[in-house]
Enzyme design. Sequence first.
Site, mmCIF file in Angstrom:
data_model
loop_
_atom_site.group_PDB
_atom_site.id
_atom_site.type_symbol
_atom_site.label_atom_id
_atom_site.label_comp_id
_atom_site.label_asym_id
_atom_site.label_seq_id
_atom_site.Cartn_x
_atom_site.Cartn_y
_atom_site.Cartn_z
ATOM 1 N N GLU A 151 -5.235 -8.905 -0.383
ATOM 2 C CA GLU A 151 -5.850 -8.683 0.937
ATOM 3 C C GLU A 151 -7.338 -8.498 0.760
ATOM 4 O O GLU A 151 -7.774 -7.721 -0.088
ATOM 5 C CB GLU A 151 -5.289 -7.424 1.618
ATOM 6 N N GLU A 175 0.828 -1.214 0.000
ATOM 7 C CA GLU A 175 0.000 0.000 0.000
ATOM 8 C C GLU A 175 0.864 1.267 0.000
ATOM 9 O O GLU A 175 0.898 2.030 0.969
ATOM 10 C CB GLU A 175 -0.949 -0.009 1.200
HETATM 11 C C1 BG6 Z 1 -4.210 -3.164 5.056
HETATM 12 C C2 BG6 Z 1 -2.805 -3.413 5.539
HETATM 13 O O1 BG6 Z 1 -4.368 -1.813 4.879
HETATM 14 O O2 BG6 Z 1 -5.270 -3.455 5.912
HETATM 15 C C3 BG6 Z 1 -2.694 -4.483 6.616
HETATM 16 O O3 BG6 Z 1 -1.958 -3.748 4.469
HETATM 17 C C4 BG6 Z 1 -3.839 -4.340 7.594
HETATM 18 O O4 BG6 Z 1 -1.427 -4.398 7.216
HETATM 19 C C5 BG6 Z 1 -5.140 -4.529 6.834
HETATM 20 O O5 BG6 Z 1 -3.757 -5.212 8.680
HETATM 21 C C6 BG6 Z 1 -6.389 -4.577 7.673
HETATM 22 O O6 BG6 Z 1 -6.451 -3.471 8.516
HETATM 23 P P1 BG6 Z 1 -6.612 -3.593 10.082
HETATM 24 O O7 BG6 Z 1 -6.466 -2.238 10.571
HETATM 25 O O8 BG6 Z 1 -7.976 -4.157 10.306
HETATM 26 O O9 BG6 Z 1 -5.546 -4.521 10.531
#
Ligand code: BG6
Length: 490
Positions: free
Chosen positions: A385, A190
Amino acid sequence: MMRKFPEGFLWGGATAANQVEGGWKEGGKGISVSDCARHHLDVDVENYKAHNHITSKDIEEALASDDDSLYPKRHGSQFYYHYKEDIKMFAEMGFKVYRMSIAWSRIFPNGDDEQPNEAGLKFYDDVFDECAKYGIEPLVTMSHYEPPLNLVLKYNGWYNRKLVGFFETFVKTICERYKNKVKYWLTFNEVDSMIRHPYTTGGLIEDRFPGIKWNQVIFQAMHHQFVASALATKICHEIISDSMVGCMLTKLTYYPYSCKPEDVLQAQQDMRGTYCYSDTQVFGEYPAYLLAKFKNEGVEIVKEPGDDEVMKKYPVDFVSFSYYMSSCSAASSEGLDTAVGNTVTAVKNPYLPSSEWGWQIDPIGLRISMVDLYDRYRKPLFIVENGLGAKDVVLPDGTIDDQYRIDYFDCHFKEMLNAIEIDGVECLGYTSWGCIDIVSESTKQMSKRYGFIYVDADDYGKGTYKRIPKKSFYWYKKVIETNGACLFED
Ligand code: BG6
């Protein structure tokens, strides 16, 4: 006709070293920015500013404290000690790919060391060997919120041009070492997140830049990461001839709140605000609208001779992204509800449900995002993700019934297949985020769980760290086994 995913589709899961590994001082590891990120459960879990605005005083306090319970990324999920068991469980689910990151500070504890740390290199050798044992292909992020802290204190993080050189050395080292073990790479996780959490992404601490406009600092640091990413792609291709290198974008999808032209225009502006970074990495140059933004905001990027050429010559091979939610854009948000999300806030979409953390769940938005990205770039996509952060409960019989997570995935997978089958999108694979429970990035909570595998630890790191497969574990196993065909069974 039986519907299923294309042959060879890479199903799997994703984590990042700073959120899963723990062992923050093991094997000669140096301290990273994430090891100094404190949780603020006492403040407000949705107050991202409190979590992400780090000052020099915060760092001093962190360095003076050995208390892991306040700094959750120090303990993570203890993958450092459990990796064999964890990878075995990934294999049981049938993973074809495991997205993970290499902690820079395990390899170069201070970031500017002359020689790499052998114990750190050996750790990832062992992890990759374990993956290979089960035929799991690693997909490795070179930088996922892990700059060594020394680079922040000594050089002011990615604002300093020297970071490009230190990163090049790191990339050369890991590519040489793992050339026979890793084919798929991502450069910066990101890359756009520099704007939302400049400390975690770029090692930038605002109070260390008196007299310099903060926007200038952020975009200069980002420029250095763009150049470093292009150089990393070059190095990777030179050392590993069949390697595939991707960029990684936070896919923030915005819909106009209404068909009022002003709202449509705002949505277009917001979408450009997310595309401008992948545009730069895919097309190898800053798009005109980003250059206009720099000009209008008085940002002057300092370049070295050759930067433009390097960026142009070594663009990425594929486009990876995270997708969790969508939201709305309106010319004026007065009187409209707000939705929180992946470290952003926007206008709430009245048609969408939200997660316990207020992220708006929108499977069709995933299809829309895939089509938009593929039409724009014509490069293969990789969804690296996606998932649902939720509070899971261990039932008295020791099981975890996370049907809500299954429902979330079920509709996202169907839309993903629609994008591939109906819209003709080329997608290499899918790795769900936090396939094993890990520490949350935004709130640093352990109780915000994404995994198919439960890890017995609380927000303060207390627990046995025992691994328990959730109901979704068995469900995902079947999805992979049937390559998605089971999604369409009654
Ligand atoms: C993404 C990141 O933005 O979101 C991760 O690359 C992150 O590192 C994921 O964990 C989910 O966000 P969060 O805040 O729920 O962990």
